[in-house]
Design a protein around this motif. Structure first.
Motif, PDB file in Angstrom:
ATOM      1  N   VAL A 181       2.301 -10.357  -1.277  1.00  0.00           N
ATOM      2  CA  VAL A 181       3.490  -9.281  -1.384  1.00  0.00           C
ATOM      3  C   VAL A 181       4.660 -10.075  -1.160  1.00  0.00           C
ATOM      4  O   VAL A 181       5.759  -8.888  -1.155  1.00  0.00           O
ATOM      5  N   ARG A 205       5.726   0.374   2.578  1.00  0.00           N
ATOM      6  CA  ARG A 205       5.909  -0.054   1.547  1.00  0.00           C
ATOM      7  C   ARG A 205       4.976  -1.391   1.112  1.00  0.00           C
ATOM      8  O   ARG A 205       4.766  -1.719   0.096  1.00  0.00           O
ATOM      9  N   LYS A 222       2.423  -1.598  -2.359  1.00  0.00           N
ATOM     10  CA  LYS A 222       2.822  -2.239  -3.161  1.00  0.00           C
ATOM     11  C   LYS A 222       1.529  -3.486  -3.269  1.00  0.00           C
ATOM     12  O   LYS A 222       0.838  -3.618  -4.734  1.00  0.00           O
ATOM     13  N   ALA A 279      -1.400  -0.946  -4.861  1.00  0.00           N
ATOM     14  CA  ALA A 279      -0.804  -0.807  -6.311  1.00  0.00           C
ATOM     15  C   ALA A 279      -1.509  -2.025  -7.520  1.00  0.00           C
ATOM     16  O   ALA A 279      -2.024  -1.643  -8.076  1.00  0.00           O
ATOM     17  N   MET A 280      -1.304  -2.856  -6.399  1.00  0.00           N
ATOM     18  CA  MET A 280      -1.897  -4.063  -7.085  1.00  0.00           C
ATOM     19  C   MET A 280      -3.762  -4.221  -7.494  1.00  0.00           C
ATOM     20  O   MET A 280      -4.063  -4.376  -8.430  1.00  0.00           O
ATOM     21  N   TYR A 316       5.624   4.797  -1.516  1.00  0.00           N
ATOM     22  CA  TYR A 316       6.218   3.595  -1.856  1.00  0.00           C
ATOM     23  C   TYR A 316       4.234   2.591  -3.817  1.00  0.00           C
ATOM     24  O   TYR A 316       4.749   1.931  -4.296  1.00  0.00           O
ATOM     25  N   GLN A 348       5.691   4.065  -6.404  1.00  0.00           N
ATOM     26  CA  GLN A 348       6.710   3.240  -7.420  1.00  0.00           C
ATOM     27  C   GLN A 348       6.450   2.211  -8.149  1.00  0.00           C
ATOM     28  O   GLN A 348       6.989   1.632  -8.988  1.00  0.00           O
ATOM     29  N   TYR A 349       4.976   1.557  -7.288  1.00  0.00           N
ATOM     30  CA  TYR A 349       4.759  -0.058  -7.856  1.00  0.00           C
ATOM     31  C   TYR A 349       3.260   0.087  -8.938  1.00  0.00           C
ATOM     32  O   TYR A 349       2.804  -0.359  -9.603  1.00  0.00           O
ATOM     33  N   GLU A 365      -1.738   6.894 -10.453  1.00  0.00           N
ATOM     34  CA  GLU A 365      -0.921   7.313 -10.346  1.00  0.00           C
ATOM     35  C   GLU A 365      -1.796   8.158  -9.346  1.00  0.00           C
ATOM     36  O   GLU A 365      -1.292   9.127  -8.563  1.00  0.00           O
TER      37      GLU A 365
END
Length: 313
Positions: free
Chosen positions: A168, A241, A245, A248-249, A279, A282-283, A289
């Protein structure tokens, strides 16, 4: 008739065991000490003896037992072979066959402990009703598991779900236990949170209640953040965060219905889940979502609930 099964969660300090009915109902749970000396030579004999003693106590015959499922803190191949476990004095090998021989040839299946926790939450916890989920465990390290269509994704090397080692951040001199740098674990584990807090507090101009703790723990950092301490809030914000992140990956590959958040750090509650969700949005790829985020429910019992699923599923 197969009426019973055993779930075992092998940890570095204790071994948790559970006697279950084949409908996944927990009858009784107990613990024994983990003896890791001499490359763990006592581990399997101790577990087999404890199972045997419980069968004698409950007057359970071998014919009534469906098998033994066991979670271990290491990579597992083919539900049977365990790669050397660092925190068990390099213990490993063809563990399923060895434990089966010690348990009078009862069927035995082995699973990584984070994967076991995910199976447990899917069967009896906050993941119940879902077939596609990701679990992330926040403790001393960051563990994880991926389940797709009800099946664990372990991978060829047993490394499926090693979310804690997603990169990350750019490589640097902050080396993770895996030997690489930039890992999620260095930011979002209990160890990583304390590390980030201590680095921040090296700046003498920063005033924070965190300075009053010796030693400083992850719980202290999060409690200070909840009280509005700006430095602690900065550390927790970085923690969540990086988690958002990384997840999201993961969502771009596994596309789970729900992410189950467990481990000791998860007991902090909404300050963690709200930050991760913020977060993640966001990513994340837009199609993912609406992924749900929930806290694990089974606590320390998740491992035995999940391990027993290996022989009941």
């Amino acid at each position: 008739m197969k009426t019973y099964a055993f779930g075992v969660d092998l940890g570095g300090t204790t071994v948790k065991l559970g006697l279950f009915r084949t409908d996944s109902t927990l009858i009784e749970k107990w613990e024994i000490v983990t003896r890791t000396e001499n490359h763990g030579e006592h581990l399997l004999p101790d577990i087999a003896q404890s199972i045997h003693e419980k069968m004698l106590e409950k007057s359970i015959s071998l014919d009534e037992v469906a098998g033994v499922g066991m979670g271990v803190p290491g990579a597992v191949l083919h539900d049977s072979y365990v790669k050397p476990c660092v925190n068990l004095d390099q213990w490993g090998g063809e563990i399923a066959a060895q434990l089966s021989a010690l348990c009078h040839d009862l069927p035995v299946k082995i699973v990584n402990d984070a994967n076991a926790a995910a199976l447990g939450e899917m069967a009896n916890g906050s993941g119940k009703g879902y077939k596609n989920l990701v679990m992330i465990t926040l403790g001393t390290g960051v563990g994880g598991a991926v389940i797709v269509d009800g099946k664990l994704i372990a991978g060829v090397h047993g490394a499926g779900g090693e979310i804690g080692h997603i990169k990350v951040a750019e490589p640097g001199d902050d080396v993770c236990g895996c030997g690489k740098s930039g890992c999620l674990e260095r930011f979002s584990s209990a160890t990583g949170v304390v590390l980030r807090a201590k680095k921040l507090l090296e700046d003498d101009s920063i005033s924070s209640k965190m300075n009053s703790f010796d030693p400083l723990t992850c719980k202290d950092v999060i409690d200070c953040a909840k009280e509005g301490d700006e430095a602690a809030m900065q550390v927790v914000d970085l923690m969540t965060r990086m988690l958002g992140k990384a997840l999201a990956m993961v969502s771009c590959v596994a596309d789970p219905e729900v992410v189950v958040i467990g481990g000791g750090v998860s007991r902090a509650g909404s300050i963690i889940t709200d930050g991760i969700r913020k977060y993640f949005l966001q990513y994340a790829f837009p199609a993912t979502e609406d992924t749900r985020f929930v806290l694990a429910e089974l606590g320390n019992d998740a491992g035995i609930y999940g391990a027993v699923q290996m022989v009941l599923a």
